[in-house]
Design a protein around this motif. Structure first.
Motif, PDB file in Angstrom:
ATOM      1  N   VAL A  11      42.435  44.023  38.209  1.00  0.00           N
ATOM      2  CA  VAL A  11      41.660  44.906  37.698  1.00  0.00           C
ATOM      3  C   VAL A  11      41.158  44.711  36.429  1.00  0.00           C
ATOM      4  O   VAL A  11      39.829  44.816  36.005  1.00  0.00           O
ATOM      5  CB  VAL A  11      42.215  46.271  37.582  1.00  0.00           C
ATOM      6  N   ALA A  12      41.892  44.128  35.583  1.00  0.00           N
ATOM      7  CA  ALA A  12      41.714  43.775  33.969  1.00  0.00           C
ATOM      8  C   ALA A  12      40.466  42.920  34.031  1.00  0.00           C
ATOM      9  O   ALA A  12      39.708  42.733  33.366  1.00  0.00           O
ATOM     10  CB  ALA A  12      42.966  43.396  33.310  1.00  0.00           C
ATOM     11  N   ILE A  13      40.789  41.830  34.916  1.00  0.00           N
ATOM     12  CA  ILE A  13      39.811  40.641  35.105  1.00  0.00           C
ATOM     13  C   ILE A  13      38.382  41.194  35.522  1.00  0.00           C
ATOM     14  O   ILE A  13      37.462  40.962  35.020  1.00  0.00           O
ATOM     15  CB  ILE A  13      40.095  39.678  35.874  1.00  0.00           C
ATOM     16  N   ALA A  14      38.353  42.015  36.626  1.00  0.00           N
ATOM     17  CA  ALA A  14      37.252  42.716  37.063  1.00  0.00           C
ATOM     18  C   ALA A  14      36.540  43.418  35.997  1.00  0.00           C
ATOM     19  O   ALA A  14      35.317  43.391  35.759  1.00  0.00           O
ATOM     20  CB  ALA A  14      37.591  43.578  38.354  1.00  0.00           C
ATOM     21  N   ALA A  53      41.656  50.755  28.349  1.00  0.00           N
ATOM     22  CA  ALA A  53      41.361  51.420  29.444  1.00  0.00           C
ATOM     23  C   ALA A  53      42.173  52.417  30.101  1.00  0.00           C
ATOM     24  O   ALA A  53      41.885  53.285  30.919  1.00  0.00           O
ATOM     25  CB  ALA A  53      40.575  50.682  30.509  1.00  0.00           C
ATOM     26  N   TYR A  54      43.493  52.010  30.053  1.00  0.00           N
ATOM     27  CA  TYR A  54      44.551  52.935  30.441  1.00  0.00           C
ATOM     28  C   TYR A  54      44.525  54.111  29.982  1.00  0.00           C
ATOM     29  O   TYR A  54      45.079  55.157  30.677  1.00  0.00           O
ATOM     30  CB  TYR A  54      45.684  52.163  30.326  1.00  0.00           C
ATOM     31  N   LEU A  62      46.527  46.311  33.895  1.00  0.00           N
ATOM     32  CA  LEU A  62      47.960  45.734  33.711  1.00  0.00           C
ATOM     33  C   LEU A  62      48.774  46.634  32.968  1.00  0.00           C
ATOM     34  O   LEU A  62      49.800  46.844  33.246  1.00  0.00           O
ATOM     35  CB  LEU A  62      47.663  44.297  33.122  1.00  0.00           C
ATOM     36  N   THR A  63      48.312  47.253  31.913  1.00  0.00           N
ATOM     37  CA  THR A  63      49.177  47.896  30.906  1.00  0.00           C
ATOM     38  C   THR A  63      49.580  49.229  31.651  1.00  0.00           C
ATOM     39  O   THR A  63      50.867  49.491  31.432  1.00  0.00           O
ATOM     40  CB  THR A  63      48.211  48.359  29.590  1.00  0.00           C
ATOM     41  N   LEU A  99      52.734  37.895  28.176  1.00  0.00           N
ATOM     42  CA  LEU A  99      52.506  36.229  28.797  1.00  0.00           C
ATOM     43  C   LEU A  99      51.494  36.262  29.515  1.00  0.00           C
ATOM     44  O   LEU A  99      50.606  35.435  29.421  1.00  0.00           O
ATOM     45  CB  LEU A  99      53.850  36.046  29.282  1.00  0.00           C
ATOM     46  N   LEU A 100      51.172  37.418  30.511  1.00  0.00           N
ATOM     47  CA  LEU A 100      50.172  37.287  31.325  1.00  0.00           C
ATOM     48  C   LEU A 100      48.484  37.440  30.717  1.00  0.00           C
ATOM     49  O   LEU A 100      47.703  36.709  30.949  1.00  0.00           O
ATOM     50  CB  LEU A 100      50.229  38.625  32.389  1.00  0.00           C
TER      51      LEU A 100
END
Length: 222
Positions: free
Chosen positions: A20-23, A163-164, A171-172, A195-196
């Motif tokens: 989702v973060a990449i999108a 965005a969270y 991710l968060t 790390l991600l």
């Protein structure tokens, strides 16, 4: 259940959040790229009328001067009162428009770094202004813009985590769900998240550096 067992069990959810973060990153950078380039071209080569230039200046100052979290709240909670907008769409708009304000200045500096004589020479050869920009100035400006654009890429990767706050399950937020379910283990979970993000950042930077080397022309940078 041990925290490591929880991480192994829930790691697919972290990867889903990373997706989702990449999108989100891709969408906001595309908006920022095309809108920022358009703003740059209008500022440099468009009409000098104050009715054209001043709105662009105001837009740029506003979106560069307001914290991104405030922008997220405005676009989500503000627009949701008049239009049913999803959290993801609101994040894309807020971050994309803000990125465009920054990218417009990246491209502006890149275009201004191309010697003005090249534009004059192209016009003297009979090329129209649009063709001179497209075939002479733009290819050189893009090379100059890749380095600063890499910094924008890295900055926006980290800002997607904000965005969270409006409910985007990236991710968060996935990490928060895991921490809530295990009632603790904040350090370990967020170490994995860090790390991600680091891997994504390094992979993107490496690809952009390789692209910069591929487009480089010996002696051009000097």
């Amino acid at each position: 259940m041990d925290i490591y067992d929880v991480l192994i069990r829930d790691f697919p959810f972290l990867l889903k959040g990373l997706g989702v973060a990449i999108a989100l990153l891709f969408c906001l950078l595309v908006i920022g790229l095309f809108l920022g380039l358009a703003i740059c071209l209008i500022q440099l080569y468009g009409p000098r009328s104050r009715f054209v230039q001043w709105p662009l200046i105001v837009y740029e100052r506003i979106f560069r001067g307001i914290p991104i979290i405030i922008m997220l709240f405005i676009f989500f909670y503000g627009l949701s009162g008049v239009y049913d907008i999803s959290a993801f769409a609101a994040a894309v708009l807020a971050m994309g428009l803000r990125s465009a304000a920054y990218q417009s200045q990246i491209f502006r500096s890149a275009f201004q770094s191309v010697p003005e004589g090249q534009m004059l020479a192209a016009r003297a050869m009979g090329m129209s202004s649009s063709k001179a920009i497209a075939y002479i100035v733009l290819p050189q400006a893009i090379r100059h813009a890749i380095g600063p654009w890499t910094n924008e890429f890295s900055s926006q990767i980290k800002e997607t985590s904000l965005a969270y706050v409006i409910g985007v399950v990236e991710l968060t937020r996935q990490a928060h769900y895991i921490i809530t379910s295990t009632q603790g283990n904040v350090l370990i979970v967020f170490a994995v998240v860090a790390l991600l993000y680091f891997i994504l950042n390094r992979a993107g930077n490496s690809a952009l550096y390789a692209f910069e080397r591929k487009l480089s022309v010996p002696g051009f940078e000097k």
